[in-house]
Design a protein around this motif. Structure first.
Motif, PDB file in Angstrom:
ATOM      1  N   LEU A 118      38.435  46.230  33.089  1.00  0.00           N
ATOM      2  CA  LEU A 118      38.722  44.980  32.384  1.00  0.00           C
ATOM      3  C   LEU A 118      38.217  43.752  33.139  1.00  0.00           C
ATOM      4  CD1 LEU A 118      42.371  45.671  31.121  1.00  0.00           C
ATOM      5  CD2 LEU A 118      40.248  45.777  29.813  1.00  0.00           C
ATOM      6  N   LEU A 119      37.214  43.918  34.004  1.00  0.00           N
ATOM      7  CA  LEU A 119      36.739  42.791  34.793  1.00  0.00           C
ATOM      8  C   LEU A 119      36.271  41.637  33.912  1.00  0.00           C
ATOM      9  CD1 LEU A 119      35.875  41.363  37.375  1.00  0.00           C
ATOM     10  CD2 LEU A 119      33.735  42.660  37.296  1.00  0.00           C
ATOM     11  N   ALA A 120      35.375  41.918  32.954  1.00  0.00           N
ATOM     12  CA  ALA A 120      34.825  40.854  32.101  1.00  0.00           C
ATOM     13  C   ALA A 120      35.918  40.199  31.271  1.00  0.00           C
ATOM     14  CB  ALA A 120      33.737  41.419  31.187  1.00  0.00           C
ATOM     15  N   GLU A 121      36.808  41.020  30.696  1.00  0.00           N
ATOM     16  CA  GLU A 121      37.892  40.478  29.872  1.00  0.00           C
ATOM     17  C   GLU A 121      38.825  39.599  30.700  1.00  0.00           C
ATOM     18  OE1 GLU A 121      36.871  43.510  29.963  1.00  0.00           O
ATOM     19  OE2 GLU A 121      36.665  44.366  27.951  1.00  0.00           O
ATOM     20  N   THR A 122      39.134  40.058  31.910  1.00  0.00           N
ATOM     21  CA  THR A 122      40.043  39.301  32.768  1.00  0.00           C
ATOM     22  C   THR A 122      39.438  37.962  33.170  1.00  0.00           C
ATOM     23  OG1 THR A 122      40.944  41.378  33.644  1.00  0.00           O
ATOM     24  CG2 THR A 122      41.382  39.383  34.901  1.00  0.00           C
ATOM     25  N   GLN A 123      38.162  37.971  33.519  1.00  0.00           N
ATOM     26  CA  GLN A 123      37.503  36.736  33.934  1.00  0.00           C
ATOM     27  C   GLN A 123      37.435  35.706  32.810  1.00  0.00           C
ATOM     28  OE1 GLN A 123      33.816  38.447  35.393  1.00  0.00           O
ATOM     29  NE2 GLN A 123      34.412  38.078  37.508  1.00  0.00           N
ATOM     30  N   THR A 124      37.295  36.171  31.559  1.00  0.00           N
ATOM     31  CA  THR A 124      37.155  35.235  30.447  1.00  0.00           C
ATOM     32  C   THR A 124      38.494  34.894  29.790  1.00  0.00           C
ATOM     33  OG1 THR A 124      36.654  37.100  28.964  1.00  0.00           O
ATOM     34  CG2 THR A 124      34.799  35.929  29.921  1.00  0.00           C
ATOM     35  N   LEU A 125      39.333  35.882  29.587  1.00  0.00           N
ATOM     36  CA  LEU A 125      40.604  35.637  28.903  1.00  0.00           C
ATOM     37  C   LEU A 125      41.648  35.009  29.828  1.00  0.00           C
ATOM     38  CD1 LEU A 125      41.026  38.886  26.750  1.00  0.00           C
ATOM     39  CD2 LEU A 125      39.965  36.718  26.112  1.00  0.00           C
ATOM     40  N   TYR A 126      41.590  35.334  31.097  1.00  0.00           N
ATOM     41  CA  TYR A 126      42.600  34.868  32.058  1.00  0.00           C
ATOM     42  C   TYR A 126      41.915  34.202  33.254  1.00  0.00           C
ATOM     43  CZ  TYR A 126      44.795  38.668  29.410  1.00  0.00           C
ATOM     44  OH  TYR A 126      45.227  39.508  28.422  1.00  0.00           O
ATOM     45  N   ALA A 127      41.102  33.208  32.961  1.00  0.00           N
ATOM     46  CA  ALA A 127      40.297  32.580  34.012  1.00  0.00           C
ATOM     47  C   ALA A 127      41.151  31.980  35.122  1.00  0.00           C
ATOM     48  CB  ALA A 127      39.403  31.498  33.398  1.00  0.00           C
ATOM     49  N   ASP A 128      42.255  31.325  34.771  1.00  0.00           N
ATOM     50  CA  ASP A 128      43.114  30.704  35.785  1.00  0.00           C
ATOM     51  C   ASP A 128      43.726  31.758  36.697  1.00  0.00           C
ATOM     52  OD1 ASP A 128      42.543  28.222  34.796  1.00  0.00           O
ATOM     53  OD2 ASP A 128      44.408  28.005  33.666  1.00  0.00           O
ATOM     54  N   ALA A 155      42.829  43.587  39.204  1.00  0.00           N
ATOM     55  CA  ALA A 155      44.184  44.117  39.061  1.00  0.00           C
ATOM     56  C   ALA A 155      45.225  43.077  39.437  1.00  0.00           C
ATOM     57  CB  ALA A 155      44.343  45.365  39.930  1.00  0.00           C
ATOM     58  N   LEU A 156      44.968  42.308  40.484  1.00  0.00           N
ATOM     59  CA  LEU A 156      45.912  41.269  40.894  1.00  0.00           C
ATOM     60  C   LEU A 156      46.052  40.210  39.804  1.00  0.00           C
ATOM     61  CD1 LEU A 156      44.989  40.767  44.662  1.00  0.00           C
ATOM     62  CD2 LEU A 156      46.884  42.089  43.691  1.00  0.00           C
ATOM     63  N   ALA A 157      44.938  39.855  39.159  1.00  0.00           N
ATOM     64  CA  ALA A 157      44.989  38.878  38.074  1.00  0.00           C
ATOM     65  C   ALA A 157      45.870  39.381  36.936  1.00  0.00           C
ATOM     66  CB  ALA A 157      43.582  38.577  37.565  1.00  0.00           C
ATOM     67  N   LEU A 158      45.754  40.648  36.595  1.00  0.00           N
ATOM     68  CA  LEU A 158      46.571  41.216  35.521  1.00  0.00           C
ATOM     69  C   LEU A 158      48.051  41.211  35.897  1.00  0.00           C
ATOM     70  CD1 LEU A 158      44.296  44.171  34.385  1.00  0.00           C
ATOM     71  CD2 LEU A 158      44.748  42.050  33.154  1.00  0.00           C
ATOM     72  N   HIS A 159      48.348  41.421  37.168  1.00  0.00           N
ATOM     73  CA  HIS A 159      49.745  41.329  37.612  1.00  0.00           C
ATOM     74  C   HIS A 159      50.262  39.903  37.471  1.00  0.00           C
ATOM     75  CE1 HIS A 159      50.837  45.292  39.100  1.00  0.00           C
ATOM     76  NE2 HIS A 159      49.651  45.407  39.668  1.00  0.00           N
ATOM     77  N   LEU A 160      49.414  38.918  37.745  1.00  0.00           N
ATOM     78  CA  LEU A 160      49.830  37.526  37.596  1.00  0.00           C
ATOM     79  C   LEU A 160      50.060  37.181  36.134  1.00  0.00           C
ATOM     80  CD1 LEU A 160      47.473  35.736  40.170  1.00  0.00           C
ATOM     81  CD2 LEU A 160      49.859  36.427  40.464  1.00  0.00           C
ATOM     82  N   VAL A 161      49.208  37.706  35.253  1.00  0.00           N
ATOM     83  CA  VAL A 161      49.417  37.516  33.814  1.00  0.00           C
ATOM     84  C   VAL A 161      50.724  38.159  33.397  1.00  0.00           C
ATOM     85  CG1 VAL A 161      48.555  38.074  31.509  1.00  0.00           C
ATOM     86  CG2 VAL A 161      46.952  37.380  33.296  1.00  0.00           C
ATOM     87  N   ASN A 162      50.950  39.368  33.879  1.00  0.00           N
ATOM     88  CA  ASN A 162      52.141  40.125  33.505  1.00  0.00           C
ATOM     89  C   ASN A 162      53.426  39.448  33.967  1.00  0.00           C
ATOM     90  OD1 ASN A 162      53.176  42.709  32.364  1.00  0.00           O
ATOM     91  ND2 ASN A 162      53.992  42.957  34.414  1.00  0.00           N
ATOM     92  N   ALA A 163      53.331  38.639  35.021  1.00  0.00           N
ATOM     93  CA  ALA A 163      54.521  37.974  35.552  1.00  0.00           C
ATOM     94  C   ALA A 163      55.151  37.031  34.534  1.00  0.00           C
ATOM     95  CB  ALA A 163      54.171  37.199  36.822  1.00  0.00           C
ATOM     96  N   GLY A 164      54.381  36.615  33.522  1.00  0.00           N
ATOM     97  CA  GLY A 164      54.919  35.718  32.498  1.00  0.00           C
ATOM     98  C   GLY A 164      55.662  36.424  31.391  1.00  0.00           C
ATOM     99  N   ALA A 203      39.437  28.666  24.225  1.00  0.00           N
ATOM    100  CA  ALA A 203      40.402  28.708  25.327  1.00  0.00           C
ATOM    101  C   ALA A 203      41.795  28.338  24.828  1.00  0.00           C
ATOM    102  CB  ALA A 203      39.969  27.756  26.435  1.00  0.00           C
ATOM    103  N   ARG A 204      41.859  27.338  23.932  1.00  0.00           N
ATOM    104  CA  ARG A 204      43.154  26.952  23.361  1.00  0.00           C
ATOM    105  C   ARG A 204      43.730  28.079  22.512  1.00  0.00           C
ATOM    106  NH1 ARG A 204      41.146  20.950  21.469  1.00  0.00           N
ATOM    107  NH2 ARG A 204      41.567  19.849  23.433  1.00  0.00           N
ATOM    108  N   PHE A 205      42.857  28.761  21.771  1.00  0.00           N
ATOM    109  CA  PHE A 205      43.304  29.885  20.946  1.00  0.00           C
ATOM    110  C   PHE A 205      43.901  30.980  21.828  1.00  0.00           C
ATOM    111  CE2 PHE A 205      42.416  34.104  19.160  1.00  0.00           C
ATOM    112  CZ  PHE A 205      43.054  34.020  17.942  1.00  0.00           C
ATOM    113  N   ILE A 206      43.197  31.329  22.903  1.00  0.00           N
ATOM    114  CA  ILE A 206      43.672  32.379  23.802  1.00  0.00           C
ATOM    115  C   ILE A 206      45.009  31.986  24.426  1.00  0.00           C
ATOM    116  CG2 ILE A 206      43.182  33.575  25.977  1.00  0.00           C
ATOM    117  CD1 ILE A 206      40.171  33.319  25.209  1.00  0.00           C
ATOM    118  N   THR A 207      45.118  30.736  24.866  1.00  0.00           N
ATOM    119  CA  THR A 207      46.382  30.271  25.439  1.00  0.00           C
ATOM    120  C   THR A 207      47.505  30.332  24.421  1.00  0.00           C
ATOM    121  OG1 THR A 207      45.227  28.798  26.973  1.00  0.00           O
ATOM    122  CG2 THR A 207      47.544  28.312  26.532  1.00  0.00           C
TER     123      THR A 207
END
Length: 283
Positions: A118-128, A155-164, A203-207
């Motif tokens: 999920l590298l490409a998806e993570t970089q684009t969908l969860y850039a922050d 993987a760390l980025a996905l954990h940060l997303v999951n924290a929400g 980006a607003r849509f994804i958020t």
């Protein structure tokens, strides 16, 4: 504070002065301790307060399974990366990250490098979150040996997303990622446009969708009983509304939760913004 349960030499479940159950960590804090015995404050390094109604016993057991040095490195790295201060009492993120780092270190010692799909998806969908994960990985690598591969940032980025989210594992985040990808594809196909994920409206849509998933998990969807704003959106953007209804069907099929009329209306508004921008018109 008094001991309720000793998990190991470095982790105990205790009761604080307010009568709340807390998890304490510190080198040797559990040594020679027993139920009801006061805890020496000098031994306490971190105080974790179970949140979101999570079971203190389960969280304490999870912490006890994490290597003390790895947990310490993660707590400091989270602070240095600007993600979570060292004074934070949230146990769940620290546990998830430390558990992942411990596993990654084991793999690194065996010469195993994981290429996350999920590298490409993570970089684009969860850039922050990805940017934070890169900083976090660098901070962790300053304190561990062997050093971890750059791929671990995904993987760390996905954990940060999951924290929400309320979920304790990554399964919901993986599902959410797939649903967002599917929703963007539907918008592009229905309207015959190339929906650029780098655009502000995308980006607003994804958020918006990410917070929608939070509301779904918390059973707090927007419901204004056919609000005036919702009716206005559906009237002015009929084609976007039809697309939003299709997106709502996808969400219901994937997450098992029907969307309220207001949620569909706000999805339609974001669809209209994306598609009119792609057409070169103003929304």
């Amino acid at each position: 504070m008094k001991t309720l349960r000793v998990l190991n030499n470095n982790v105990v479940l205790a009761r604080d002065d307010k009568g709340e159950e807390v998890i304490l960590t510190g080198r040797g804090i559990g040594f020679n301790s027993r139920q009801g015995k006061p805890i020496d404050p000098a031994l306490i390094v971190r105080v974790f307060v179970p949140d979101d109604g999570r079971d203190p016993d389960h969280l304490a057991e999870s912490l006890a399974l994490v290597d003390e040095e790895v947990l310490r490195a993660v707590v400091i790295a989270l602070s240095d990366a600007g993600i979570e201060g060292r004074e934070s009492t949230r146990p769940t993120l620290a546990i998830a990250i430390a558990d992942h780092i411990a596993g990654a270190l084991d793999r690194a010692r065996q010469g195993i490098v994981v290429e996350y799909p999920l590298l490409a998806e993570t970089q684009t969908l969860y850039a922050d979150e990805y940017a934070k994960a890169v900083r976090l990985l660098a901070a962790v690598n300053e304190r561990v040996d062997p050093k971890l591969d750059d791929s671990e940032a995904t993987a760390l980025a996905l954990h940060l997303v999951n924290a929400g989210f309320a979920s304790g594992d990554l399964s919901f985040t993986y599902t959410m990622t797939g649903v967002i990808q599917q929703m963007l594809a539907v918008v592009g196909e229905r309207h015959g446009v190339d929906v650029s994920r780098e655009s502000m409206n995308a980006a607003r849509f994804i958020t918006h969708v990410r917070y929608l998933f939070v509301r779904i998990q918390q059973h707090q969807q927007l419901k204004g009983h056919e609000s005036t704003i919702g009716k206005g959106i559906r009237k002015h953007y009929p084609e976007a509304t039809r697309t939003a209804q299709q997106l709502a069907t996808i969400v219901q099929l994937r997450l098992g939760e029907p969307l309220s009329e207001d949620e569909v209306s706000y999805l339609a508004l974001h669809v209209a913004r994306m598609t009119t921008q792609a057409d070169g018109t103003a929304a």
